[in-house]
Enzyme design. Structure first.
Site, PDB file in Angstrom:
ATOM      1  N   LYS A  19      50.725  38.149  38.541  1.00  0.00           N
ATOM      2  CA  LYS A  19      50.002  39.398  38.806  1.00  0.00           C
ATOM      3  C   LYS A  19      50.998  40.493  39.170  1.00  0.00           C
ATOM      4  CE  LYS A  19      46.052  41.014  41.627  1.00  0.00           C
ATOM      5  NZ  LYS A  19      45.064  40.616  42.660  1.00  0.00           N
TER       6      LYS A  19
ATOM      7  N   SER B 142      40.211  41.512  41.511  1.00  0.00           N
ATOM      8  CA  SER B 142      41.247  42.354  40.931  1.00  0.00           C
ATOM      9  C   SER B 142      42.234  41.598  40.038  1.00  0.00           C
ATOM     10  CB  SER B 142      42.029  43.053  42.045  1.00  0.00           C
ATOM     11  OG  SER B 142      42.757  42.106  42.808  1.00  0.00           O
TER      12      SER B 142
ATOM     13  N   SER C  15      39.402  38.357  45.037  1.00  0.00           N
ATOM     14  CA  SER C  15      40.117  38.803  43.835  1.00  0.00           C
ATOM     15  C   SER C  15      40.714  37.704  42.973  1.00  0.00           C
ATOM     16  CB  SER C  15      41.233  39.783  44.217  1.00  0.00           C
ATOM     17  OG  SER C  15      40.703  41.072  44.417  1.00  0.00           O
TER      18      SER C  15
END
Lengths: 98, 495
Positions: free
Chosen positions: B76, B151, B175
């Site tokens: 990420k 997210s 997330s």
């Protein structure tokens, strides 16, 4: 807690965020709706409850005060918006009203 | 999906039947073929992957055995990797090159994982759909017209789309778990403090936690086992021995008590979604678990609590983005105007909203009424979980109330915040929690079946027990194996 009384322009000043008048209006409405939602916390009996900052009981973690290598200066300065030799170059701060 | 798992890849590379170089090439080809359509990656680090793979192969040739030998990994883009662009999907960091590597990432690389690239996210990890990214659009591989969740949308889409074997996400209020549910993969958030946050760009420091995303529970456990543990570089990292999860993977649930939350009534869900969760609970029982009802009376205050605490911490953490030492700078007439213009141009709407709400909640006159009250509510929520775990080993509930929704379906921020209804209470309590695939529904107006996720949560530091339970459920139901993503179009869609 009263909802919807958020002065967005003032809070934006505290947060160092320049907002357009349209943003002040839009964010004001959206944050008002959120504050209405969070107002439900008023229903919780919290008078005798301690506050939780984080859940793992751990505080004041120390290490020995020993000098050790840090990040390479050139690498770090490589990310600067503006530099002057070995320094970050920033706007003038002293001698201004701001 | 027929792709090899991390466990299989590591075994074959360690045995000399395959090589890290071969795995890196195949993964890179897959990205080239698919990412134009899925959009999981913000940067593809093929050169880094190649050099790293060569190093792994040399170590194997020298007789070393590595737990993640040759396993393709996506990261990420809020985690630092030396020399790579690390953007948080924000304009304010769009060109920033990380000068160091996050501890969690470093541990995986040292164990032989191959860094394929950096994945898309909601800007600064604030969002539940990945639509708040300022730098790219990620589609759900199951239906390209739907969001991947957020997210960690890029990290789950990469794994679901076969563009990475495992990935790292970060979870502050859901997330990892909500997008994992939306994309039909396993997403696991460990106990707060169990995995180092050093090198994870902070959003809400008392909640942020790095965790693995994978196609199987065994792969998630493997990655967790490598990266968990104390790190002197993170003062909130917990200094206590890690109980490895992989040896605790089990095949049945005999003797396990699973708590079903009274307040999370399935009757509030769409009937098709409800049926999937009713069957999931029944399957837990069929596998030998005893279902017990537990009460979480304060869980319904989770979102209200979270949307004071997380923004408060965000407003403080993001104060560092002022255009002075790194990132974007927009010049104003003086230093104050430069701060304001830089932040106005660099942050997107959702980040601005959270900075504003957090600044407000911490401001003089409102601090006690909002921030301190929320911290006290957090105590009550954590206390409810502690009581519930007196009568069960894990809690089962939906990971999200709906399958993935269409792009632009949620325009009002509060409706987006409500997506995390089932994940936020566990985050506030710091608990280990995961989502595992539990079935499919075809949404109204949808063209294909969309996955749903079962959320399982356990007491603090009970990762081994939690992953063991999830593994038994996964093996007993085999939902992920029942379907695969539809064939993807060959040409890139316009973004």
């Amino acid at each position: 807690m009263a909802s919807g009384d958020i002065d967005v322009a003032y809070v934006a000043k505290l947060a160092r965020l320049a907002l357009t008048p349209a943003e002040v209006e839009r964010f004001g409405a959206q944050l008002g709706a959120l504050l209405e939602h969070v107002d439900r916390l008023a229903a919780l009996p919290v008078a005798d409850v301690g506050a939780t900052a984080q859940v793992i009981a751990q505080s004041n973690v120390m290490r020995d005060d020993v000098v050790r290598p840090s990040l390479d200066r050139e690498t770090v300065l490589g990310g600067a918006p503006e530099r002057d030799g070995a320094y970050f170059r920033v706007p003038r701060i002293i001698g201004e009203d701001a | 999906m027929s792709d090899a798992t991390a466990v299989e890849i590591a075994r074959s590379v360690n045995a000399g039947e395959s090589s890290a170089a071969k795995r890196a090439r195949a993964a890179n080809d897959r990205i080239a073929e698919r990412d134009g359509v899925i959009g999981a990656y913000l940067s593809v680090t093929s050169e880094l992957a190649r050099t790293h793979a060569a190093r792994v192969d040399a170590r194997i040739a020298a007789g070393e055995r590595l737990p993640l030998a040759g396993v393709p990994l996506a990261i990420k883009d809020n985690m630092c990797v030396t020399g790579t662009r690390t953007t948080c999907a924000s304009k304010i960091l769009a060109d920033w090159i990380a000068p160091y590597t996050a501890t969690a990432v470093q541990r995986l690389l040292d164990a032989g994982a191959i860094p394929l690239g950096k994945t898309n996210l909601d800007e600064f990890a604030m969002g539940s759909s990945c639509e708040n990214s300022a730098l790219g659009k990620t589609a759900n591989p199951w239906d390209l017209g739907r969001v991947p969740g957020g997210s960690s949308g890029g990290s789950v889409a990469a794994v679901a789309g076969g563009e990475a074997t495992v990935s790292l996400g970060s979870d502050t209020g859901g997330s990892i778990r909500e997008p994992a549910a939306f994309c039909g993969v396993v997403g696991f958030k460990p106990t707060y403090g169990r995995v180092s946050r050093y090198g994870l760009i902070a959003f809400a420091s008392s909640l942020d936690q790095i965790g693995p995303i994978a196609t199987t529970v065994a792969d998630a456990a493997l990655v967790y086992d490598v990266m968990a543990g104390h790190d002197p570089m993170d003062a909130t990292s917990v200094d206590r021995p890690v109980e490895l999860a992989s040896p605790g993977l089990r095949e049945d649930l005999r003797g396990v008590r699973i708590g079903i939350v009274r307040e999370f009534a399935l009757t509030e869900l769409d009937p098709a979604v409800r049926a999937v969760y009713e069957r999931a609970y029944a399957d837990l029982e069929k596998l030998g678990a005893e279902l017990v009802e537990v009460a979480l009376p304060t869980a319904e205050y989770g979102i209200a609590t979270y949307y004071l605490i997380a923004p408060a911490e965000c407003s403080s953490n993001l104060a560092r983005f002022d255009g002075m030492r790194y990132g974007l700078r927009v010049e104003g007439r003086d230093v104050g105007a430069t701060y304001e213009a830089t932040r106005a141009a660099g942050f997107g709407d959702e980040v601005k909203r959270r900075i504003l709400i957090g600044t407000y909640a911490l401001s003089s006159g409102y601090y006690d009424a909002y921030y301190v009250r929320a911290q006290k509510a957090r105590t009550l929520i954590a206390g409810d979980f502690a009581k519930a775990f007196a009568s069960c080993d894990a809690i089962a509930c939906p990971a999200a109330a709906t399958p993935a929704f269409a792009f632009a379906a949620k325009t009002d921020p509060v409706s987006m915040y409500l997506m995390d209804y089932y994940t936020i209470p566990m985050s506030l309590a710091g608990l280990p929690s995961l989502s595992v695939p539990c079935g499919y529904v075809t949404p109204a107006g949808g063209t294909s079946p969309m996955p749903l996720g079962l959320e399982l949560s356990a007491p603090l530091f009970a990762e081994r027990s939690l992953l063991g339970i999830a593994h038994a459920y996964e093996r007993g139901t085999r939902h992920a194996e029942a379907r695969s993503i539809p064939d993807l179009p060959r040409t890139a869609v316009a973004r």
